[in-house]
Motif scaffolding. Sequence first.
Motif, PDB file in Angstrom:
ATOM      1  N   ILE A 221       1.068  -1.225   0.115  1.00 21.50           N
ATOM      2  CA  ILE A 221      -0.137  -0.142  -0.182  1.00 21.50           C
ATOM      3  C   ILE A 221       0.850   1.428   0.066  1.00 21.50           C
ATOM      4  N   LEU A 228      -0.979  -8.111   6.916  1.00 20.18           N
ATOM      5  CA  LEU A 228      -2.240  -7.976   7.211  1.00 20.18           C
ATOM      6  C   LEU A 228      -2.708  -9.040   7.892  1.00 20.18           C
ATOM      7  N   TRP A 231      -4.948  -8.673  10.870  1.00 17.07           N
ATOM      8  CA  TRP A 231      -5.974  -7.917  10.659  1.00 17.07           C
ATOM      9  C   TRP A 231      -7.131  -8.514  10.134  1.00 17.07           C
ATOM     10  N   HIS A 235     -10.662  -6.709  11.067  1.00 19.58           N
ATOM     11  CA  HIS A 235     -11.208  -5.705  10.371  1.00 19.58           C
ATOM     12  C   HIS A 235     -12.826  -5.474  10.579  1.00 19.58           C
ATOM     13  N   PRO A 236     -13.078  -4.081  11.086  1.00 21.56           N
ATOM     14  CA  PRO A 236     -14.529  -3.707  11.027  1.00 21.56           C
ATOM     15  C   PRO A 236     -15.207  -3.957   9.747  1.00 21.56           C
ATOM     16  N   GLY A 237     -14.519  -3.568   8.658  1.00 22.18           N
ATOM     17  CA  GLY A 237     -15.057  -3.835   7.425  1.00 22.18           C
ATOM     18  C   GLY A 237     -15.232  -4.956   6.808  1.00 22.18           C
ATOM     19  N   ALA A 241     -12.668  -7.980   2.765  1.00 25.35           N
ATOM     20  CA  ALA A 241     -12.063  -6.675   2.280  1.00 25.35           C
ATOM     21  C   ALA A 241     -10.701  -6.903   2.171  1.00 25.35           C
ATOM     22  N   ILE A 242     -10.124  -7.407   3.379  1.00 24.39           N
ATOM     23  CA  ILE A 242      -8.598  -7.788   3.537  1.00 24.39           C
ATOM     24  C   ILE A 242      -8.037  -8.881   2.794  1.00 24.39           C
ATOM     25  N   ALA A 253      -7.664  -0.182  -3.495  1.00 23.63           N
ATOM     26  CA  ALA A 253      -8.765  -0.446  -2.731  1.00 23.63           C
ATOM     27  C   ALA A 253      -8.752   0.263  -1.236  1.00 23.63           C
ATOM     28  N   PHE A 254      -7.623   0.232  -0.826  1.00 17.37           N
ATOM     29  CA  PHE A 254      -7.405   0.862   0.425  1.00 17.37           C
ATOM     30  C   PHE A 254      -7.782   2.278   0.526  1.00 17.37           C
ATOM     31  N   GLN A 257     -11.467   3.306  -0.096  1.00 17.79           N
ATOM     32  CA  GLN A 257     -12.405   3.113   1.111  1.00 17.79           C
ATOM     33  C   GLN A 257     -11.876   4.150   2.172  1.00 17.79           C
ATOM     34  N   HIS A 258     -10.726   4.403   2.387  1.00 17.14           N
ATOM     35  CA  HIS A 258     -10.227   5.161   3.644  1.00 17.14           C
ATOM     36  C   HIS A 258      -9.242   6.184   3.494  1.00 17.14           C
ATOM     37  N   THR A 263      -8.134   6.996  11.299  1.00 21.46           N
ATOM     38  CA  THR A 263      -7.854   5.588  12.058  1.00 21.46           C
ATOM     39  C   THR A 263      -7.259   4.655  11.231  1.00 21.46           C
ATOM     40  N   PRO A 264      -7.858   4.257   9.936  1.00 20.04           N
ATOM     41  CA  PRO A 264      -7.330   3.208   9.190  1.00 20.04           C
ATOM     42  C   PRO A 264      -6.006   3.346   8.775  1.00 20.04           C
ATOM     43  N   ARG A 267      -3.892   2.572  11.693  1.00 27.00           N
ATOM     44  CA  ARG A 267      -4.091   1.081  12.044  1.00 27.00           C
ATOM     45  C   ARG A 267      -2.971   0.384  11.242  1.00 27.00           C
TER      46      ARG A 267
END
Length: 278
Positions: A221, A228, A231, A235-237, A241-242, A253-254, A257-258, A263-264, A267
């Motif tokens: 990334i 990961l 994670w 992952h809350p999502g 997704a991971i 992708a990251f 979304q973020h 916070t992401p 993290r």
Amino acid sequence: MRKVQLPLITALLVIFSLALSATAQAHQPVVLLNTDTTPAKGPLLLDGTISFAVRASFAKSGETRGFRAQLKAGQSLAVQYLILDKSPENKLKTSQLPILTITSPTGSKQIIKLNERTKFFEPYSQTKYLYLGRITKAAEAGIYSFTLSAKSKSAVTIAVGDREVPGEVIRGALPAPTASSTPTQEATPTPSPTLTTQTSVGFTRQQVEANNTATKCWSIINDNVYDLTKWIKAHPGGQSAITFLCGTDGTNAFLAQHRGQPTPFSRLASFYLGAYIE
Ligand code: HEM
């Protein structure tokens, strides 16, 4: 005369903007843990001239966090105190913000004065910050200690160094937090599992592609490689997704979304393995 000048000016503008974009890169993120209560317990930035963004958050007044940075004689100590330009951080009064004390290798102490409020847009995480204070001075040889002491619930970023190259962070008391749980010989950055050193080295696309399962999940990334694996379940999502990113370049992708969500990004920083080398 005019015809000669125009391409020259264009070329100079291109060179100038390239130079600007090179210096506008992000600082390597380091997140202080709740257990990093003193400089000795916190991480050590092995080369304090390399740019790091050390993030600390506090639940209440009286909490402390610490870290260290090593410098050599003749080098510069460059430190910046930043907060997010976002509520609630940018609503805090100076008296509510953590006090940053820097102790030099020979024991002289300096408290960073919070005497400015300069806007700064950080392109890597697409985040708006405010500079509240900064110093640059000739360094003493040895290890500088940084102590943050909270006055209220708050979060700050302390940027150290200005060279945009991958650096090393050592955590004396903790096991390497980013190492894969079942490392393989080819894919592991740390030479021995007993070492407590977390070393930032480079990884190739082949190495990332070899870690393409839910039990060994690496992803690139923004030109950095992250493990990961741990994670996926947290992952809350959602897990998929991971797992979708394992063994691939997950930048798009990251960010899709973020982008702009601190916070992401912080993290993600906790899963950092090293730079991606093509
Ligand atoms: C690669 C590393 C990633 C990290 C470190 C990460 C981190 C996080 C974090 C910390 C949150 C909670 C945010 C908060 O509470 O403020 C979150 C939520 C979320 N993430 Fe990610 N994320 C990653 C990748 C992705 C990807 C690739 C997608 C989508 C394809 C995604 C979709 C979501 C969604 C939908 C939520 C919201 C869940 C909810 O609010 O219920 N994430 N992520």
